[in-house]
Design an enzyme around this catalytic site. Structure first.
Site, mmCIF file in Angstrom:
data_model
loop_
_atom_site.group_PDB
_atom_site.id
_atom_site.type_symbol
_atom_site.label_atom_id
_atom_site.label_comp_id
_atom_site.label_asym_id
_atom_site.label_seq_id
_atom_site.Cartn_x
_atom_site.Cartn_y
_atom_site.Cartn_z
ATOM 1 N N ASP A 250 0.801 -1.227 0.000
ATOM 2 C CA ASP A 250 0.000 0.000 0.000
ATOM 3 C C ASP A 250 0.832 1.275 0.000
ATOM 4 O O ASP A 250 0.376 2.324 -0.413
ATOM 5 C CB ASP A 250 -0.919 0.022 1.241
ATOM 6 C CG ASP A 250 -0.167 -0.208 2.553
ATOM 7 O OD1 ASP A 250 1.055 -0.395 2.518
ATOM 8 O OD2 ASP A 250 -0.810 -0.210 3.627
ATOM 9 N N ASP B 189 3.907 -1.221 11.394
ATOM 10 C CA ASP B 189 3.522 0.133 11.022
ATOM 11 C C ASP B 189 2.942 0.790 12.268
ATOM 12 O O ASP B 189 2.131 0.180 12.976
ATOM 13 C CB ASP B 189 2.478 0.113 9.902
ATOM 14 C CG ASP B 189 2.303 1.504 9.328
ATOM 15 O OD1 ASP B 189 2.854 1.771 8.246
ATOM 16 O OD2 ASP B 189 1.634 2.336 9.973
HETATM 17 C C1 MIC Z 1 4.287 6.380 8.340
HETATM 18 O O1 MIC Z 1 3.117 6.746 8.375
HETATM 19 O O2 MIC Z 1 5.232 7.073 8.740
HETATM 20 C C2 MIC Z 1 4.594 5.005 7.758
HETATM 21 C C3 MIC Z 1 5.266 5.203 6.462
HETATM 22 O O3 MIC Z 1 3.389 4.317 7.540
HETATM 23 C C4 MIC Z 1 5.468 4.245 8.755
HETATM 24 C C5 MIC Z 1 5.976 2.962 8.265
HETATM 25 C C6 MIC Z 1 7.167 3.081 7.363
HETATM 26 O O4 MIC Z 1 8.032 3.926 7.565
HETATM 27 O O5 MIC Z 1 7.259 2.273 6.428
HETATM 28 C C7 MIC Z 1 4.799 3.989 10.112
HETATM 29 O O6 MIC Z 1 3.878 4.682 10.458
HETATM 30 O O7 MIC Z 1 5.271 3.119 10.855
HETATM 31 FE FE1 SF4 Z 2 0.144 4.993 5.018
HETATM 32 FE FE2 SF4 Z 2 1.458 5.613 7.256
HETATM 33 FE FE3 SF4 Z 2 0.112 7.477 5.883
HETATM 34 FE FE4 SF4 Z 2 -1.214 5.627 7.155
HETATM 35 S S1 SF4 Z 2 0.100 7.169 8.059
HETATM 36 S S2 SF4 Z 2 -1.625 6.331 5.085
HETATM 37 S S3 SF4 Z 2 0.099 3.844 6.917
HETATM 38 S S4 SF4 Z 2 1.918 6.346 5.187
#
Ligand code: MIC
Ligand code: SF4
Length: 646
Positions: free
Chosen positions: A65, A120
């Site tokens: 995603d 995540d």
């Molecule tokens: C985010 O919202 O910062 C992410 C990207 O979803 C990260 C995960 C990642 O760095 O791949 C998260 O929230 O853990």
């Molecule tokens: Fe994706 Fe992280 Fe943004 Fe949620 S907060 S939409 S998991 S990048």
């Protein structure tokens, strides 16, 4: 200690070992896991490194995603690896286009009373349906997939008592922004936020999930709602009534702290640049010109939110001074909007429909112009996360985002001059589980050349000759440490990704952090990072530990280190140290030597560690550090990380 809470009930039902004293480690059994592509590649490489033939959970799902731009072959290489390793290891696979992990997991697999860990930080979205859903590093998720228990500090429980009912144009997003204004993003490590009170029943599950999702920004272990008749109704709408179980706190439940929020007093709020806790009312910033509005993400990308936006925009045109991008949270949401005509209303109003997925929330496109304001329904507005240096990103509800899109400036939606649309909840939500790909043991794992190996650390030396490679200030996020956006495609290639550690602090014409750290490492010394308060906020990305480790960092010393990042440091053999005397932070500078004599012997549970600071002019100072390490953590650190332990 919090008694009779939902938190305590779920921990008791999943208790494996450890203490029930707040702050002490407790091990719990994990029912479900989730991964997403950006953290998932490393998690599955680690699962493979552990020689796990097949996962050992009730349910494990791998979602794609985050990273779907496919600029170059790396993304698709990752997807093929993830698809085939999932099939091989007994994991359900959700292909690109299916939806954001948290949105889909809530819709299709969320179940009251269950435990879930996900690689995540917004995994707590599942708390909206009454599950204990916790964000963790990839290695901890790999261990849970292998059937190992997960360790958390036994939590303090912050009870949030909700009373009253939200007024029109005021939203669940405003509730969590209000809580962020009270608790801020720091100082809440080790707590769980639990909602209770008569206001709970006024919030449908998706709105509860918006609140638990963005609870991640508080830095708490997770957030949780009870499971009640509203939860049951929602599970019926999802054709999943069998997953329902009632779960609520006892009437005499004891919380460690209680905060009361009257929903009827909530007004439209905005998180101002560049932290989710910089809260102002929308009325206070009304009139500020805006260039971009983006709606979606795992916080506000569900059916109710997008339907409300479409209904408010129906028959109108957005301001010519803004662009409006909409990224639906899941394929079922997009499909429902297409089937009932609401998608057409969005398009006719001037919205640009983006791909289902995280998209601009993680800097995958839609970077704002220099010096302009971007208004987002997302959960994070850390500096530079949009992909534009010096960005001004504000976080708001979908209701406020609509008002901004229509007027081109910050506008309190209550002043729009028309009634807030009421979204009729569909009797049944559209769903098509056929898109999830079932495991097929024996599947050959496709490993294209950009897929690397998880790097290993060396055992901890007894005489550690450290040098401070960087000194940073308060609230350093893992986005500062390990930028995402255009670099996301390097997540499965540590040598390449390591080059951009702390990129945002590189000064023109001067060596980067990576160059300085590699020079320290190549001189046979250990890299040291100095942080201040709340170091390692935000994302769960374990790359913020792996890449510094790859560059030779052995110590991170700060005033406070956030939970997930601290666990990631330990997993990869980096010692998280805390200044016993905060004034010592001031004494240290980049380039100073920090020596630890007999370090292996010094590391013992509850005992401080002594280091010797040597300044460039030869002056010396003894510095005492505390550490939060358990016996198991120490074994891991001595071995150079968890992957070196049998
Ligand atoms: C985010 O919202 O910062 C992410 C990207 O979803 C990260 C995960 C990642 O760095 O791949 C998260 O929230 O853990
Ligand atoms: Fe994706 Fe992280 Fe943004 Fe949620 S907060 S939409 S998991 S990048």
């Amino acid at each position: 200690m919090a008694k009779g809470t939902v938190t305590q009930k779920i921990i008791d039902a999943h208790y494996v070992s450890g203490s029930k004293v707040p702050g002490e480690p407790v091990a719990i059994r994990i029912d479900q896991t989730l991964t997403q592509d950006a953290t998932g590649t490393m998690a599955y490489l680690e699962l493979e490194a552990m020689k796990t033939p097949s996962v050992n959970t009730e349910l494990s799902v791998s979602y794609v995603d985050h990273n779907m731009m496919q600029n170059g072959p790396e993304n698709r290489n990752d997807h093929l690896y993830l698809q085939t390793v999932a099939a091989n290891k007994g994991v359900l696979f959700s292909p690109p286009g299916n939806g954001i992990c948290h949105q889909l997991h809530l819709e299709r697999f969320g179940a009251p009373g269950k435990t879930l860990i996900g690689s995540d930080s917004h995994t707590p979205t599942g708390g909206g349906v009454g599950m204990m859903a916790i964000g963790a590093g990839g290695l901890d998720v790999a261990l849970a997939m292998a059937g190992k228990p997960f360790h958390i500090p036994y939590p303090k429980v912050i009870g949030v008592k909700l009373t009253g009912k939200l007024s029109p144009w005021c939203a669940a997003k405003d509730v969590i922004l209000k809580l962020l204004s009270i608790l801020t993003t720091k100082g809440n490590v080790g707590s769980i936020v639990e909602y209770f009170g008569p206001g709970v029943e006024t919030l449908p599950v998706p709105q509860r999930a918006t609140i638990t999702n963005m609870g991640a920004e508080l830095g708490v272990t997770t957030s949780i709602f009870p499971s009640d008749e509203t939860t049951k109704k929602w599970l019926i709408q999802q054709n999943r009534e069998a997953s329902f179980a009632p779960l609520c706190a006892d009437c005499d439940a004891e919380y460690d702290r209680v905060i009361e929020i009257d929903l009827s007093e909530i007004v439209p709020l905005a998180a101002c640049p560049s932290s989710p806790d910089q809260i102002k009312t929308v009325a206070e910033i009304a009139g500020t010109k805006v260039d971009q509005v983006l709606i979606g993400s795992c916080t506000n990308g569900g059916y109710r939110d997008l339907a409300l936006v479409a209904m408010a925009l129906k028959g109108k045109r957005i301001s010519p001074n803004v662009t409006l991008g909409i990224a639906p949270g899941s394929r079922p949401v997009l499909e429902m909007l297409s089937r009932n005509g609401l998608l057409a209303d969005l398009v006719a109003a001037g919205a640009r429909i983006l791909e289902v997925g995280c998209g601009p929330c993680i800097g995958q496109g839609q970077s704002p112009a220099n010096g302009t304001v971007s208004v987002r329904t997302f959960n994070r507005n850390f500096a530079g996360r949009t992909g534009t240096k010096g960005d001004q990103a504000y976080l708001v509800s979908p209701e406020t985002a609509v008002a901004v899109a229509l007027t081109g400036e910050f506008t309190d939606p209550r002043n729009l001059g028309f009634d807030c649309p009421v979204v009729e909840e569909p009797e049944k939500f559209w769903s098509d589980d056929e898109f999830f790909q079932k495991p097929a043991p024996g599947t050959e794992i496709i490993r294209k050349p950009t897929i690397g190996e998880p790097p290993l650390n060396n055992a901890l030396p007894d005489e550690l000759n450290g040098e401070v490679v960087i000194k940073v200030g308060d609230k350093i996020t893992t986005d500062h440490i390990m930028p995402a956006g255009v670099h996301l495609k390097l997540r499965s290639n540590i040598p390449a990704y390591s080059k951009v550690v702390f990129e945002c602090f590189t000064e023109a014409g001067k060596p980067s952090f990576a160059e300085r750290a590699a020079a320290v490492r190549d001189a046979g010394k250990a890299g040291v990072i100095i942080g201040r308060d709340s170091y390692g906020q935000g994302s769960s990305r374990e790359h913020a530990a792996i890449c510094p480790m790859y560059l030779g960092v052995k110590i991170v010393a700060a005033l406070a280190i956030e939970r997930i990042h601290r666990a990631n440091l330990i997993n990869f053999g980096i010692i998280p140290l805390l200044f016993a005397d905060p004034a010592d932070y001031e004494a240290i500078e980049q380039g100073d030597a920090l020596l630890f004599h007999g370090l292996r012997g010094q590391l013992a549970v509850g005992k401080p560690v002594t280091g010797e600071l040597v300044k460039a002019d030869g002056t010396k100072k003894e510095i005492i550090f505390n550490h939060p390490l358990s016996g198991e953590d120490i074994v891991m650190i001595l071995a150079g990380g968890r992957l070196n332990c049998p």
